[in-house]
Scaffold this motif. Sequence first.
Motif, short mmCIF file in Angstrom:
data_model
loop_
_atom_site.label_atom_id
_atom_site.label_comp_id
_atom_site.label_asym_id
_atom_site.label_seq_id
_atom_site.Cartn_x
_atom_site.Cartn_y
_atom_site.Cartn_z
N ALA A 33 0.84 -1.20 0.00
CA ALA A 33 0.00 0.00 0.00
C ALA A 33 0.87 1.24 0.00
O ALA A 33 1.92 1.31 0.65
CB ALA A 33 -0.92 -0.01 1.22
N LEU A 34 0.42 2.25 -0.73
CA LEU A 34 1.15 3.51 -0.84
C LEU A 34 0.64 4.49 0.21
O LEU A 34 -0.51 4.46 0.62
CB LEU A 34 0.99 4.11 -2.24
N THR A 35 1.53 5.36 0.60
CA THR A 35 1.16 6.44 1.52
C THR A 35 0.60 7.61 0.72
O THR A 35 1.24 8.08 -0.23
CB THR A 35 2.39 6.90 2.34
N ARG A 36 -0.56 8.05 1.09
CA ARG A 36 -1.20 9.16 0.37
C ARG A 36 -0.50 10.47 0.67
O ARG A 36 0.13 10.64 1.71
CB ARG A 36 -2.68 9.24 0.74
N LEU A 37 -0.66 11.39 -0.27
CA LEU A 37 -0.09 12.72 -0.10
C LEU A 37 -1.00 13.56 0.79
O LEU A 37 -2.09 13.16 1.17
CB LEU A 37 0.09 13.39 -1.47
N ASP A 38 -0.50 14.73 1.12
CA ASP A 38 -1.27 15.63 1.98
C ASP A 38 -2.54 16.10 1.26
O ASP A 38 -2.51 16.40 0.07
CB ASP A 38 -0.41 16.84 2.35
N PRO A 39 -3.69 16.15 1.95
CA PRO A 39 -4.94 16.59 1.28
C PRO A 39 -4.86 17.99 0.69
O PRO A 39 -5.60 18.29 -0.28
CB PRO A 39 -5.99 16.52 2.40
N ASN A 40 -4.03 18.84 1.24
CA ASN A 40 -3.90 20.18 0.67
C ASN A 40 -3.30 20.15 -0.74
O ASN A 40 -3.48 21.10 -1.50
CB ASN A 40 -3.04 21.07 1.57
N TYR A 41 -2.63 19.07 -1.06
CA TYR A 41 -2.08 18.96 -2.41
C TYR A 41 -3.19 18.80 -3.44
O TYR A 41 -3.06 19.25 -4.58
CB TYR A 41 -1.11 17.79 -2.47
N LYS A 42 -4.30 18.18 -3.05
CA LYS A 42 -5.45 18.08 -3.96
C LYS A 42 -6.02 19.47 -4.27
O LYS A 42 -6.41 19.76 -5.42
CB LYS A 42 -6.54 17.21 -3.33
N LEU A 43 -6.05 20.31 -3.25
CA LEU A 43 -6.52 21.69 -3.46
C LEU A 43 -5.57 22.45 -4.39
O LEU A 43 -6.03 23.21 -5.26
CB LEU A 43 -6.65 22.40 -2.12
#
Length: 265
Positions: free
Chosen positions: A111-121
Amino acid sequence: MKRAMDEQSPGDGKGSEGAGSEGRDGEGAPSASPSSREPAQNLFGQIGGSRSGSARPERRSGERRMNPEAVSPDDPRQSASAPYPRDASYTPRPEVSQPDAPLDAVDDNGALTRLDPNYKLLMRIGALFVAFFVLLAGLIADAAIQAGGAPIPFGLVSVPAFIAALIIAIRVPVARFNARGYQMGADRLRVVRGVLTRSDTVVPFGRVQHIDVDQGPIERALSIATLTLHTAGSHNASVKLPGLAHADAVAMRETIRAHIKRESL
């Protein structure tokens, strides 16, 4: 009397003849002296002038005959020319166990570690700029068609451009965010990205030359950063991992730097 002398003469002849033969034998083969027999006795190991055929030591009464095969390895009577005993047992060499793999090793199917949610913004802000220019291009094209007097209704180009702009602004950032991730191992970093073209890059820490943590104006406002690994070689010389929280990016940089320092010692 003469007859008696004739009978005696053959015996006397034999006696004189025997004496003569003894004299001749004595003259032809003189007897060896004791001093001349001593070297021969010492050479052949004979005792007391015994012959070579009879030079066998006598066994004393009560003495047991020793079997050479029954001599134990610890017996001091064992011959020095046989340093290894016949029935010696040797301990096998212990097998060297291979070191186990680290528990946090990189797994290609893990499983991969997700990026910070602010990066989606941040990605959505960039997609809005692209969607705006797509919609603007559609409107300009419609206006040019109408100005040319072509019998084409207005919106033939701008409406598809508007739909494309909505997809770019809403769906594309989500898909790009879900397609990105990373996996931090004990001695390497795995970076995965791409929607249409999938890219899976593994960077060993031993190849890293230096590390950068970059922030733009919007990234500073969102408290995110981009981790850049500069490696040796021409292919994938720089691997970027955007969308990390600034604290996580700094922590990863220090971890990689500590690993490089430990390996260089």
